[in-house]
Design a protein around this motif. Structure first.
Motif, PDB file in Angstrom:
ATOM      1  N   LEU A  73       0.829  -1.205   0.000  1.00  0.00           N
ATOM      2  CA  LEU A  73       0.000   0.000   0.000  1.00  0.00           C
ATOM      3  C   LEU A  73       0.864   1.257   0.000  1.00  0.00           C
ATOM      4  O   LEU A  73       0.632   2.191  -0.772  1.00  0.00           O
ATOM      5  N   VAL A  74       1.894   1.258   0.846  1.00  0.00           N
ATOM      6  CA  VAL A  74       2.804   2.412   0.912  1.00  0.00           C
ATOM      7  C   VAL A  74       3.545   2.585  -0.412  1.00  0.00           C
ATOM      8  O   VAL A  74       3.671   3.693  -0.947  1.00  0.00           O
ATOM      9  N   ALA A  75       4.032   1.453  -0.958  1.00  0.00           N
ATOM     10  CA  ALA A  75       4.809   1.516  -2.198  1.00  0.00           C
ATOM     11  C   ALA A  75       3.959   1.975  -3.374  1.00  0.00           C
ATOM     12  O   ALA A  75       4.396   2.784  -4.196  1.00  0.00           O
ATOM     13  N   VAL A  76       2.733   1.456  -3.461  1.00  0.00           N
ATOM     14  CA  VAL A  76       1.844   1.847  -4.550  1.00  0.00           C
ATOM     15  C   VAL A  76       1.529   3.339  -4.460  1.00  0.00           C
ATOM     16  O   VAL A  76       1.512   4.055  -5.466  1.00  0.00           O
ATOM     17  N   HIS A  77       1.285   3.827  -3.237  1.00  0.00           N
ATOM     18  CA  HIS A  77       1.021   5.265  -3.047  1.00  0.00           C
ATOM     19  C   HIS A  77       2.240   6.098  -3.458  1.00  0.00           C
ATOM     20  O   HIS A  77       2.109   7.113  -4.140  1.00  0.00           O
ATOM     21  N   LEU A  78       3.428   5.647  -3.037  1.00  0.00           N
ATOM     22  CA  LEU A  78       4.651   6.381  -3.364  1.00  0.00           C
ATOM     23  C   LEU A  78       4.926   6.359  -4.863  1.00  0.00           C
ATOM     24  O   LEU A  78       5.366   7.362  -5.445  1.00  0.00           O
ATOM     25  N   ALA A  79       4.649   5.207  -5.507  1.00  0.00           N
ATOM     26  CA  ALA A  79       4.938   5.068  -6.936  1.00  0.00           C
ATOM     27  C   ALA A  79       4.100   6.007  -7.798  1.00  0.00           C
ATOM     28  O   ALA A  79       4.462   6.305  -8.939  1.00  0.00           O
ATOM     29  N   GLN A  80       2.970   6.489  -7.256  1.00  0.00           N
ATOM     30  CA  GLN A  80       2.099   7.372  -8.038  1.00  0.00           C
ATOM     31  C   GLN A  80       2.567   8.827  -8.017  1.00  0.00           C
ATOM     32  O   GLN A  80       2.038   9.652  -8.753  1.00  0.00           O
ATOM     33  N   ARG A  81       3.543   9.140  -7.156  1.00  0.00           N
ATOM     34  CA  ARG A  81       3.999  10.524  -7.073  1.00  0.00           C
ATOM     35  C   ARG A  81       4.631  10.967  -8.399  1.00  0.00           C
ATOM     36  O   ARG A  81       5.364  10.194  -9.032  1.00  0.00           O
ATOM     37  N   TYR A  83       8.775   7.908  -9.427  1.00  0.00           N
ATOM     38  CA  TYR A  83       8.935   7.017  -8.271  1.00  0.00           C
ATOM     39  C   TYR A  83       8.469   5.587  -8.576  1.00  0.00           C
ATOM     40  O   TYR A  83       8.202   4.821  -7.659  1.00  0.00           O
ATOM     41  N   HIS A  84       8.398   5.238  -9.844  1.00  0.00           N
ATOM     42  CA  HIS A  84       7.795   3.976 -10.242  1.00  0.00           C
ATOM     43  C   HIS A  84       8.502   2.753  -9.659  1.00  0.00           C
ATOM     44  O   HIS A  84       7.881   1.727  -9.396  1.00  0.00           O
ATOM     45  N   LYS A  85       9.802   2.840  -9.431  1.00  0.00           N
ATOM     46  CA  LYS A  85      10.544   1.681  -8.937  1.00  0.00           C
ATOM     47  C   LYS A  85      10.310   1.408  -7.454  1.00  0.00           C
ATOM     48  O   LYS A  85      10.806   0.410  -6.930  1.00  0.00           O
ATOM     49  N   ALA A  86       9.570   2.282  -6.793  1.00  0.00           N
ATOM     50  CA  ALA A  86       9.280   2.061  -5.375  1.00  0.00           C
ATOM     51  C   ALA A  86       8.604   0.711  -5.166  1.00  0.00           C
ATOM     52  O   ALA A  86       8.828   0.037  -4.157  1.00  0.00           O
ATOM     53  N   GLU A  87       7.795   0.285  -6.137  1.00  0.00           N
ATOM     54  CA  GLU A  87       7.103  -0.992  -6.007  1.00  0.00           C
ATOM     55  C   GLU A  87       8.074  -2.164  -6.035  1.00  0.00           C
ATOM     56  O   GLU A  87       7.851  -3.189  -5.388  1.00  0.00           O
ATOM     57  N   TYR A  88       9.153  -2.040  -6.791  1.00  0.00           N
ATOM     58  CA  TYR A  88      10.141  -3.120  -6.813  1.00  0.00           C
ATOM     59  C   TYR A  88      10.849  -3.228  -5.468  1.00  0.00           C
ATOM     60  O   TYR A  88      11.126  -4.329  -4.982  1.00  0.00           O
ATOM     61  N   PHE A  89      11.146  -2.078  -4.856  1.00  0.00           N
ATOM     62  CA  PHE A  89      11.765  -2.106  -3.532  1.00  0.00           C
ATOM     63  C   PHE A  89      10.841  -2.784  -2.533  1.00  0.00           C
ATOM     64  O   PHE A  89      11.270  -3.547  -1.676  1.00  0.00           O
ATOM     65  N   ALA A 134       9.366   0.031 -15.441  1.00  0.00           N
ATOM     66  CA  ALA A 134       9.421   0.526 -14.063  1.00  0.00           C
ATOM     67  C   ALA A 134       7.984   0.620 -13.564  1.00  0.00           C
ATOM     68  O   ALA A 134       7.280   1.589 -13.844  1.00  0.00           O
ATOM     69  N   GLY A 135       7.535  -0.415 -12.856  1.00  0.00           N
ATOM     70  CA  GLY A 135       6.138  -0.465 -12.444  1.00  0.00           C
ATOM     71  C   GLY A 135       5.241  -0.543 -13.655  1.00  0.00           C
ATOM     72  O   GLY A 135       5.433  -1.371 -14.542  1.00  0.00           O
ATOM     73  N   LYS A 136       4.245   0.343 -13.721  1.00  0.00           N
ATOM     74  CA  LYS A 136       3.329   0.326 -14.863  1.00  0.00           C
ATOM     75  C   LYS A 136       3.860   1.117 -16.057  1.00  0.00           C
ATOM     76  O   LYS A 136       3.264   1.109 -17.132  1.00  0.00           O
ATOM     77  N   ILE A 137       4.989   1.812 -15.895  1.00  0.00           N
ATOM     78  CA  ILE A 137       5.538   2.638 -16.962  1.00  0.00           C
ATOM     79  C   ILE A 137       6.536   1.840 -17.799  1.00  0.00           C
ATOM     80  O   ILE A 137       7.425   1.185 -17.264  1.00  0.00           O
ATOM     81  N   THR A 138       6.382   1.901 -19.126  1.00  0.00           N
ATOM     82  CA  THR A 138       7.338   1.305 -20.057  1.00  0.00           C
ATOM     83  C   THR A 138       8.115   2.429 -20.734  1.00  0.00           C
ATOM     84  O   THR A 138       7.517   3.291 -21.388  1.00  0.00           O
ATOM     85  N   PHE A 139       9.417   2.431 -20.538  1.00  0.00           N
ATOM     86  CA  PHE A 139      10.271   3.446 -21.159  1.00  0.00           C
ATOM     87  C   PHE A 139      10.805   2.900 -22.485  1.00  0.00           C
ATOM     88  O   PHE A 139      11.344   1.790 -22.540  1.00  0.00           O
ATOM     89  N   ILE A 140      10.651   3.690 -23.554  1.00  0.00           N
ATOM     90  CA  ILE A 140      11.103   3.315 -24.894  1.00  0.00           C
ATOM     91  C   ILE A 140      11.948   4.457 -25.444  1.00  0.00           C
ATOM     92  O   ILE A 140      11.508   5.614 -25.441  1.00  0.00           O
ATOM     93  N   ARG A 171      13.846 -12.455  -6.691  1.00  0.00           N
ATOM     94  CA  ARG A 171      14.444 -12.595  -8.020  1.00  0.00           C
ATOM     95  C   ARG A 171      13.722 -11.722  -9.041  1.00  0.00           C
ATOM     96  O   ARG A 171      14.346 -10.999  -9.825  1.00  0.00           O
ATOM     97  N   ASP A 172      12.381 -11.784  -9.048  1.00  0.00           N
ATOM     98  CA  ASP A 172      11.608 -11.002 -10.017  1.00  0.00           C
ATOM     99  C   ASP A 172      11.770  -9.497  -9.780  1.00  0.00           C
ATOM    100  O   ASP A 172      11.831  -8.716 -10.734  1.00  0.00           O
ATOM    101  N   SER A 173      11.852  -9.098  -8.519  1.00  0.00           N
ATOM    102  CA  SER A 173      11.964  -7.679  -8.201  1.00  0.00           C
ATOM    103  C   SER A 173      13.325  -7.119  -8.583  1.00  0.00           C
ATOM    104  O   SER A 173      13.428  -5.987  -9.062  1.00  0.00           O
ATOM    105  N   VAL A 174      14.362  -7.913  -8.374  1.00  0.00           N
ATOM    106  CA  VAL A 174      15.715  -7.470  -8.731  1.00  0.00           C
ATOM    107  C   VAL A 174      15.803  -7.222 -10.234  1.00  0.00           C
ATOM    108  O   VAL A 174      16.461  -6.284 -10.691  1.00  0.00           O
ATOM    109  N   GLY A 175      15.100  -8.040 -11.021  1.00  0.00           N
ATOM    110  CA  GLY A 175      15.075  -7.831 -12.467  1.00  0.00           C
ATOM    111  C   GLY A 175      14.539  -6.450 -12.819  1.00  0.00           C
ATOM    112  O   GLY A 175      15.067  -5.769 -13.690  1.00  0.00           O
ATOM    113  N   GLY A 176      13.480  -6.010 -12.110  1.00  0.00           N
ATOM    114  CA  GLY A 176      12.929  -4.681 -12.342  1.00  0.00           C
ATOM    115  C   GLY A 176      13.883  -3.585 -11.926  1.00  0.00           C
ATOM    116  O   GLY A 176      14.018  -2.568 -12.599  1.00  0.00           O
TER     117      GLY A 176
END
Length: 310
Positions: A67-75, A85-91, A251-257, A210-215
């Motif tokens: 909940l905290v990470a999702v809130h932070l990731a939206q900043r 702050y999208h990578k907050a969810e991976y942390f 990075a979370g829901k964002i795809t950088f291209i 393992r999956d989070s480190v990939g992000g």
């Protein structure tokens, strides 16, 4: 373009609100299940049910961290974190994985002492019924979290859902095992079940980390998505010559291209910009929440080793 941006911002806001609502509901569900599982352990004294209840503490912490990470990731991005702050969810998912490992070690400790002094659980039928009710809640909610986590591209929600599914599987194993304890009177099986739960949790924790480190390491999008991105670029760059150095990261829901677009050296900046706008619009249709950076370069300075424009 202005109306497109308004629509995109509205969609992102809707996704954000939905993600936060799911994360908050997950915390409430975790607290309910935690209470039920500790009640089952209190009534029976079973080490296996205790291990199951201990794992539910991790579920509550997981839901809170998510909940905290999702809130932070939206900043929105700011001067210090210009890519957001999208990578907050991976942390948060890494923290969840570590918490899972700690819980597994605690359960193994209890299982060890249980093997030294095995006891047949008291009032097992009541404990099993309560545990079954808690498991049903977890099963339904795990499916919701995994499905919605993938839909809104939230690693924190998906990690929470996967962990809950592991909890469901381990609880079913505990319930079956305690049924065997009742039938056979083999008290040591209770502690053995707890140890098996711990091993299962260890595997779950490792998978989440393992999956989070990939992000965190800026892993590229899946091959099928990468292929689709290249196809969209090739099909919507009329007037350009080629594109090269196409790179992606999630990075979370964002795809950088980002990529380089080669245009004729005599093309005007206005014309090149129009081509970039066309490509960006189509890429955002193909890839949700894409952030795109295009470097335009003249033909005489190009590498000539990229995507041929159709």
């Amino acid at each position: 373009m202005a109306s497109y941006r308004l629509t995109r911002d509205a969609d992102l806001a809707l996704t954000t609100n939905r993600t936060l609502a799911i994360a908050a509901a997950s915390l409430v569900a975790g607290l309910v299940v935690l209470g039920l599982k500790f009640l089952a352990w209190y009534l029976t004294g079973s080490i296996a049910l205790y291990s199951d209840a201990l794992e539910s503490i991790v579920n509550v912490v997981t839901a809170l961290v998510a909940l905290v990470a999702v809130h932070l990731a939206q900043r929105p991005a700011d001067a210090s974190l210009q890519y957001g702050y999208h990578k907050a969810e991976y942390f948060s998912a890494v923290i969840v994985g570590v918490m899972i490992l700690v819980a597994a070690i605690a359960i193994l400790r209890e299982a060890y002492f249980g093997l030294l002094s095995p006891e047949v659980p008291a009032a097992p039928a009541q404990g099993l019924l309560i545990s079954l009710g808690a498991t049903a809640i977890n099963l339904v909610w795990a499916q919701v979290l995994i499905r919605q986590g993938r839909k809104v591209l939230s690693p924190a929600l998906e990690a929470d859902g996967k962990h809950l599914m592991t909890d469901v599987i381990s609880t079913i194993g505990v319930i079956i095992g305690l049924g065997l304890v009742i039938l056979t009177g083999w008290a040591a099986l209770d502690a053995i079940l707890a140890a098996l739960v711990a091993i299962n949790i260890l595997w779950s924790g490792w998978s989440v980390i393992r999956d989070s480190v990939g992000g965190l390491m800026d892993v590229a999008v899946p091959p099928e998505t990468g292929k689709r991105i290249r196809e969209v670029i090739a099909a919507n760059a009329e007037g350009a010559i080629e594109a090269h150095d196409v790179r992606t990261r999630q990075a979370g829901k964002i795809t950088f291209i980002d990529f380089h677009l080669v245009v004729p050296g005599t093309m005007t900046v206005d014309a090149a910009h129009a081509i970039c706008d066309a490509i960006e619009a189509k890429l955002r249709e193909a890839v949700s929440h894409a952030q795109i950076t295009i470097h335009v370069e003249p033909e005489q300075k190009a590498k000539h080793s990229g995507i041929v424009v159709l």
